[in-house]
Enzyme design. Structure first.
Site, PDB file in Angstrom:
ATOM      1  N   SER A  51      38.465  52.071  40.475  1.00  0.00           N
ATOM      2  CA  SER A  51      37.812  50.815  40.816  1.00  0.00           C
ATOM      3  C   SER A  51      36.301  50.984  40.948  1.00  0.00           C
ATOM      4  O   SER A  51      35.568  50.011  40.916  1.00  0.00           O
ATOM      5  CB  SER A  51      38.390  50.253  42.119  1.00  0.00           C
ATOM      6  OG  SER A  51      38.034  51.067  43.208  1.00  0.00           O
TER       7      SER A  51
ATOM      8  N   LYS B  66      34.331  50.562  48.232  1.00  0.00           N
ATOM      9  CA  LYS B  66      33.667  49.486  47.481  1.00  0.00           C
ATOM     10  C   LYS B  66      32.211  49.349  47.932  1.00  0.00           C
ATOM     11  O   LYS B  66      31.838  49.777  49.021  1.00  0.00           O
ATOM     12  CB  LYS B  66      34.372  48.136  47.746  1.00  0.00           C
ATOM     13  CG  LYS B  66      35.804  48.032  47.241  1.00  0.00           C
ATOM     14  CD  LYS B  66      35.851  47.835  45.741  1.00  0.00           C
ATOM     15  CE  LYS B  66      37.302  47.593  45.283  1.00  0.00           C
ATOM     16  NZ  LYS B  66      38.201  48.707  45.661  1.00  0.00           N
TER      17      LYS B  66
END
Lengths: 199, 199
Positions: A119, A157
């Site tokens: 990701s 993230k």
DNA sequence: GCGGATCGTTCTCGATTCGTTCTCCTCCAG
DNA sequence: CTGGAGGAGAACGAATCGAGAACGATCCGC
């Protein structure tokens, strides 16, 4: 700079004393152990050890000669487990450690996670990479964080905090940013280093 | 310049002493070990060893005859400079070193370069990253290599070797693979590790 | 809180050790 | 005979090391 023979003796004596008593000796006590009669003389040796970073400097606030804590495993950090989008940090059963060069960490407490998933691939963080996380509960916008979402899953993230909402931005064209309420996101740490082995 | 027999003897004695005690001997101590009576005589041999670069020069700042430490710390590697597409490796003037955890290197000789440019960005190697290169002259297809092209420029690319031609493949949509004749490409090493600091 | 004991710090002084340089010597090969 | 390798010894300056005194600051029992 290498230690002089006498400085080495003082250091050995300090380590011996720490192993025997676990208490910090005073200059006078050290003098007796080393067969000296003058604190002034010993003081110079201790100052040299402080300059080498082997002894805690005491700036007139407390007493006792404290050894600096364990310079040997200064370069190892706990490897807590894996971090993957969608699951909490998989804790390793045994407390594992991993060597990290000083350049990849900060002076504050850090730990290491192994990345699962792609990701953050476009930020140069690939599946299997090790990331060094500084243990911290706040982040600046744009930093990459390890965040616990609703107490359920942990993910790595980029973070953007605005009034009333928090956005976690992946670095992967196939994934979209997700917006949360501030109370849903608990920052567990901030990315400060990364490394990868190819063999 | 080759060592005289006596100089070789002094050097052997120094290595023996380092192995036995781990401390630097003094000229007087060396004299006793070698059966000499005069420091002045021994001093000439030590000066010769310093001239050969085998012994640390001590410019009146400290005492003790220290052997030059060649790769003493097994966790530090030489940081040779920067690698950028289009230029040879920029050698750093001063021989710099950098700490590398064992996991990021191999048991064979390695060195470290700092990456300039984004030609391998999609392989997770960004501008400013440090890469660990194993010194080697051959590579397997698909490995990422530091290669010298026509003796002029050095670059970090994925390599594909076929009969009669060598292709260097960047990991960046904006760049195209380039095909060379095998004799144009000299492999300088193979990527075995990478690391990045975010702070 | 107070006062004496303890402690860290700074300073000077002297003694010893050590690296360095110098001169002089022997031995040996070319 | 000459030059280089190797050693002995003296002498000098710097590094190392310790003793002791003096001054604040801290610690501790009262």
């Amino acid at each position: 700079m290498p230690l002089t023979p006498r400085q080495q003796q003082v250091l050995d004596c300090l380590r011996q004393h720490a192993a025997d008593f676990g208490r910090a000796p005073t200059l006078d006590g050290l003098c007796r152990l080393l067969g000296l009669r003058s604190r002034g003389s010993l003081h110079k040796h201790v100052q040299a050890l402080i300059a080498e970073g082997l002894v805690e400097p005491l700036n007139g606030h407390h007493r006792g000669i404290h050894l600096v804590t364990q310079s040997t495993d200064e370069n190892t950090l706990p490897l807590l487990g894996k971090i993957a989008a969608g699951r909490p940090i998989e804790a390793l059963p045994q407390s594992d450690t991993i060597e990290i060069p000083p350049r990849l960490r900060t002076s504050r407490p850090c730990y290491v996670l192994q990345v699962t998933g792609d990701s953050m691939a476009e930020a140069g963080i690939l599946d299997g990479d090790f990331v060094v996380i500084e243990r911290r509960e706040t982040a600046r916008n744009g930093e990459i964080v390890a965040a616990l979402i609703r107490g359920e899953e942990t993910t790595l993230k980029r973070i953007v905090q605005e009034p009333g909402r928090v956005t976690l931005v992946p670095a992967n064209r196939g994934l979209s940013p997700v917006v949360y309420a501030p109370e849903e996101v608990a920052i567990q740490g901030v990315l400060v280093g990364q490394m990868r082995a190819y063999h």
